[in-house]
Design an enzyme around this catalytic site. Structure first.
Site, PDB file in Angstrom:
ATOM      1  N   GLU A 205       0.823  -1.209   0.000  1.00  0.00           N
ATOM      2  CA  GLU A 205       0.000   0.000   0.000  1.00  0.00           C
ATOM      3  C   GLU A 205       0.860   1.265   0.000  1.00  0.00           C
ATOM      4  OE1 GLU A 205      -3.046  -0.377   3.004  1.00  0.00           O
ATOM      5  OE2 GLU A 205      -4.159  -1.759   1.720  1.00  0.00           O
ATOM      6  N   GLU A 318      -4.792  -9.934   0.180  1.00  0.00           N
ATOM      7  CA  GLU A 318      -5.539 -10.111   1.426  1.00  0.00           C
ATOM      8  C   GLU A 318      -7.018 -10.181   1.115  1.00  0.00           C
ATOM      9  OE1 GLU A 318      -4.986  -6.867   4.066  1.00  0.00           O
ATOM     10  OE2 GLU A 318      -2.848  -7.165   4.342  1.00  0.00           O
TER      11      GLU A 318
END
Length: 400
Positions: A205, A318
């Site tokens: 991220e 995820e």
């Protein structure tokens, strides 16, 4: 040097950029929801709450085969797995409740957060013994606290068929964390080889957090491209460092980001991308969650990547469902609650179906991480298939 924990690195892993704008605080979901540029961008923003929380990454290690295991972590794992020979981790007894049904599972060894570094080889061995009964591959987020070497050593000792996607968690304001992790990964490759390594993921991220810190939202804006060049420099450096080893196989180099925040220039510089996609943070009902994850992944990640010249392979980094909340206010995402029955529903509607349609994914996550519960509250510490003491939750693992 011992394979056990080492205390070196930079301050607090949850604030690695030394700038409040880069932290993974709980305001992120609400703040980003105010500035909606599309339904997918809003959803991608909501996914980011887990990103930095999941890691515990940052610094490199020196690998040595001369080591002793320690047992100084906060929860005991000695009773989670039984061995016919207590001195041989490869003689562990199988748990009939566990099925090797997951494409992959996200994993961070307990005690791998700086500055504490309380992990141990004993505990990682137990984790690999359990994880190997669920999947053939795991994803790490970083290389701090010796975790790269610990995991590869545990795989050797347990003699399991498992590969690892290694991780490096760089930050834009300081090159030292990236460099230390890179060196730790290179040392581990020299020591353990590549038989159990599937790839190296540089960044988690990174673009989302860079945009957030600089007051922007579009990953392909000028600001996004500025962040991309910083990340690409790390990706290129990793590729060059690995190539210089003249390894017997080519190790793919990739990156991970929130689902709506992949920068095109970054994707053109990697072999693969990993996307964090959580229906929980998109306020999707549990009955629709699995289908929503698949639709989001195909439309926002797979299809755009396939249109690029290098066609990077896309994976889900995820996805999962929380089972509890530290406080009642965060127990519901609106339409559904955090509970073990709802985790069971997500397992039943996602795992085998994703396997059948060829989706590469890492289920989030192996076990509950108590430090997240203390640090962040809400549902953050309750995404595991296992409780923090490594006992299986009240769920049935799909058999596929």
């Amino acid at each position: 040097m011992s394979l056990n924990n080492q205390a070196q690195g930079y301050s607090n892993v949850e604030y690695p950029y030394a700038n409040a704008a880069y932290s993974s605080s709980q305001w992120l979901e609400k703040e980003q929801a105010r500035n909606r540029r599309s339904k997918w961008i809003v959803i991608g923003s909501l996914l980011a709450v887990l990103g930095l929380v999941a890691v515990g990454v940052g610094v490199g290690v020196t690998v040595s085969k001369n080591h002793k295991s320690s047992s100084n972590a906060s929860s005991s794992s000695s009773s989670a797995v039984q061995q016919t020979d207590p001195n041989d981790p490869s003689t562990f007894k199988l748990d009939t409740r566990l099925k090797k049904s997951f494409w992959g599972i996200a994993y961070t060894p307990e005690g791998s957060q700086y500055p504490d570094c309380g992990n141990s080889l004993d505990q990682v061995i137990t984790d690999i013994q359990l994880l190997s009964q669920l999947t053939d591959q795991i994803r790490l987020y970083g290389a701090d606290c010796n975790q790269t070497a610990l995991v590869l050593e545990a795989i050797e000792r347990t003699k399991v068929n498992m590969t690892v996607w290694l991780g490096n968690y760089p930050v834009p304001t300081d090159p030292a964390p990236y460099e230390r992790q890179r060196d730790a990964i290179i040392d581990a490759l020299k020591t353990y080889g590549v038989d159990h390594v599937s790839g190296i993921t540089v960044g988690n991220e990174y673009i989302l957090n860079y945009l957030n810190a600089n007051g922007a939202t579009d990953p392909n804006s000028d600001v996004g491209n500025q962040g991309a060049q910083l990340l690409i420099a790390n990706i290129t450096d990793t590729r060059n460092a690995v190539q210089a080893l003249n390894l017997p196989k080519t190790i793919p180099i990739g990156t991970a980001d929130a689902g709506s925040y992949f920068n095109t220039e970054v994707l053109e510089a990697v072999d693969y991308g990993m996307s964090n996609i959580h229906a929980w943070f998109a306020n999707v009902t549990i009955s629709q969650a699995a289908g929503w994850v698949n639709e989001f992944f195909q439309e926002q990640n797979v299809q755009p990547a396939a249109a690029l010249p290098n066609r990077p392979k896309m994976y889900i980094a995820e996805t999962g469902w929380p089972t509890a909340s530290k406080d009642a206010g965060n127990e519901s995402n609106g339409p559904s609650i955090a509970s073990e029955p709802n985790l069971q529903t997500f397992l039943d509607t996602f795992v085998c179906q994703a396997n059948n349609n060829g989706t590469g994914y890492f289920f989030f996550e192996y076990f509950d991480e108590t430090w997240k519960d203390v640090e962040f509250g809400g549902v953050e510490g309750h995404w595991g298939l296992f409780y923090s003491n490594r006992t299986l939750k009240d769920i049935t693992i799909p058999d596929c």
